[in-house]
Each structure stands twice: as C-alpha cells, then as structure tokens.
Design a protein around this motif. Structure first.
Motif, short mmCIF file in Angstrom:
data_model
loop_
_atom_site.label_atom_id
_atom_site.label_comp_id
_atom_site.label_asym_id
_atom_site.label_seq_id
_atom_site.Cartn_x
_atom_site.Cartn_y
_atom_site.Cartn_z
N LYS A 72 5.45 3.53 1.86
CA LYS A 72 5.21 3.56 2.51
C LYS A 72 3.63 4.18 2.57
CE LYS A 72 5.18 5.08 7.70
NZ LYS A 72 3.22 5.04 7.34
N ASP A 116 1.65 0.78 0.89
CA ASP A 116 1.49 0.07 2.06
C ASP A 116 -0.54 0.34 3.11
OD1 ASP A 116 3.30 -1.70 1.47
OD2 ASP A 116 5.03 -0.81 2.58
N ASP A 117 0.14 1.40 3.06
CA ASP A 117 -0.88 2.74 4.36
C ASP A 117 -2.87 2.63 3.84
OD1 ASP A 117 0.83 3.09 6.04
OD2 ASP A 117 1.39 5.23 5.81
#
Length: 200
Positions: free
Chosen positions: A163, A166-167
C-alpha cells in the motif's frame, strides 16, 4: 524510544548474531553506519508499515527467530545457489500471494532505483549494484537484497508495504530518492543534490 529506534535496536541485536560462512563481517561491528543506513530507509516508510514491521521483529524475537539471518539466507538463492539448496527447507515458506506481491513490488522499485541512478549517478555508484543478474559471491545487488528482505515480512507487513508503494506511485514520488535524501541529510549534506555535487 521512537518506533524507528526500536526497529533499529532489534535489527542490530539480530544482525550482531548473524553467522557468516567466512566469519564475522566488519560491518557487524559498525553500528554508526548500520544505524544511518537503516534509519534512512525507515524514514522513507509510512507509519503503518513501520509499526507492522516492528511487530514482526518483536514476534520473531519472542519466537527465537532471527529475521536478519533469514534475510541473508534468502539472498543466497542467487549468490550461492548450491549452498542455499541445502537449507532452503528450513526457511518459512512463502505463500503464492507473498511471492507475487514481492515480485510486483520489486518491479516497481527497480524502475525507481534505475531512475535514481540516471539523475544521481555518483550517489548511485556508492550503493549496491542494481539487478540480480549482477550478483556475485562477493556482491549482492539491490534487487536480490530487496527480495530477501521482503521475504522476511509477515503478510500484514507486506500488505502495508505494498500500500505504501502504491501511495508513492499515486503521488508521483520515488521511494529510492526519498531514502537517499535522508541518507544525504544524515551524513550532514544540505540536500541530495549537494551530496551528488560533492562526489565529483
């Protein structure tokens, strides 16, 4: 103690106990460099990933596992494959999800690592070689090191890490550049650009 300091303390304790085939490595007696390099990495992480990895280290300590030893053992699939084959069965198995997630993360981070090298070639030359194809018995690449490290993370930490990556993508930022910026600042430079200039 901050979460980063707690992580580094646990990692250092584990690193100190790593058994090397050729005997104790000099870097195992260099806490200052170890602390700076690891802190640079963890400063580029988000809170959720740091906290999850700290939990991994705490759980591993209670269980008598050494995640740093396991990390270096996993790297040997590339650097010493014949020796690796003799102890591969002793390492915790990785699920299909973990394996595919690790490779997706590596693909993205290799793009970032190579982009960093194009912009900051001198700083890049001070770091590891980039790809597994460049591995040798005396040198482990960024790709192989990352694959080994990601292979020691719990599924929860790997999910948090994915995550976070992805950020970074969503923000148009490069985690390698972020970590190297912290490295430059911790070494006393005003910026990454100043460090690059100094290395002329």
């Amino acid at each position: 103690m901050t979460p980063i300091d707690a992580i580094i303390s646990l990692e250092w304790s584990a690193f100190d106990k790593v058994n090397n085939a050729g005997g104790r490595a000099n870097c195992q007696d260099d806490f200052a460099t170890f602390e700076l390099m690891r802190k640079s990495q963890f400063l580029s992480w988000d809170k959720a990933t740091r906290e999850s990895y700290l939990d991994d280290l705490q759980r591993a300590k209670k269980a008598g596992r050494n995640l740093i030893q396991e990390k270096y053992a996993r790297m040997m699939i590339s650097t010493a494959p014949q020796e690796y084959a003799t102890f591969e069965h002793t390492l915790p198995p990785l699920s299909a999800w973990q394996l595919s997630t690790i490779e997706a993360i590596i693909t993205q981070q290799l793009e970032w690592r190579e982009a960093f090298a194009r912009v900051y070639p001198r700083m890049s030359s001070q770091a590891r070689l980039i790809r597994t194809a460049e591995d040798s018995p005396s040198g482990t690449s960024f790709e192989t090191y990352l694959r080994g490290e990601l292979g020691t993370y719990s599924e929860a930490t790997l999910q948090a890490y994915q995550k976070m990556i992805d950020d970074y993508v969503q923000r148009g930022e490069n985690i390698t550049t972020a970590a190297m910026q912290h490295t430059a600042l911790l070494y006393g430079y005003e910026s990454l650009a100043a460090a690059e200039q100094k290395l002329q």
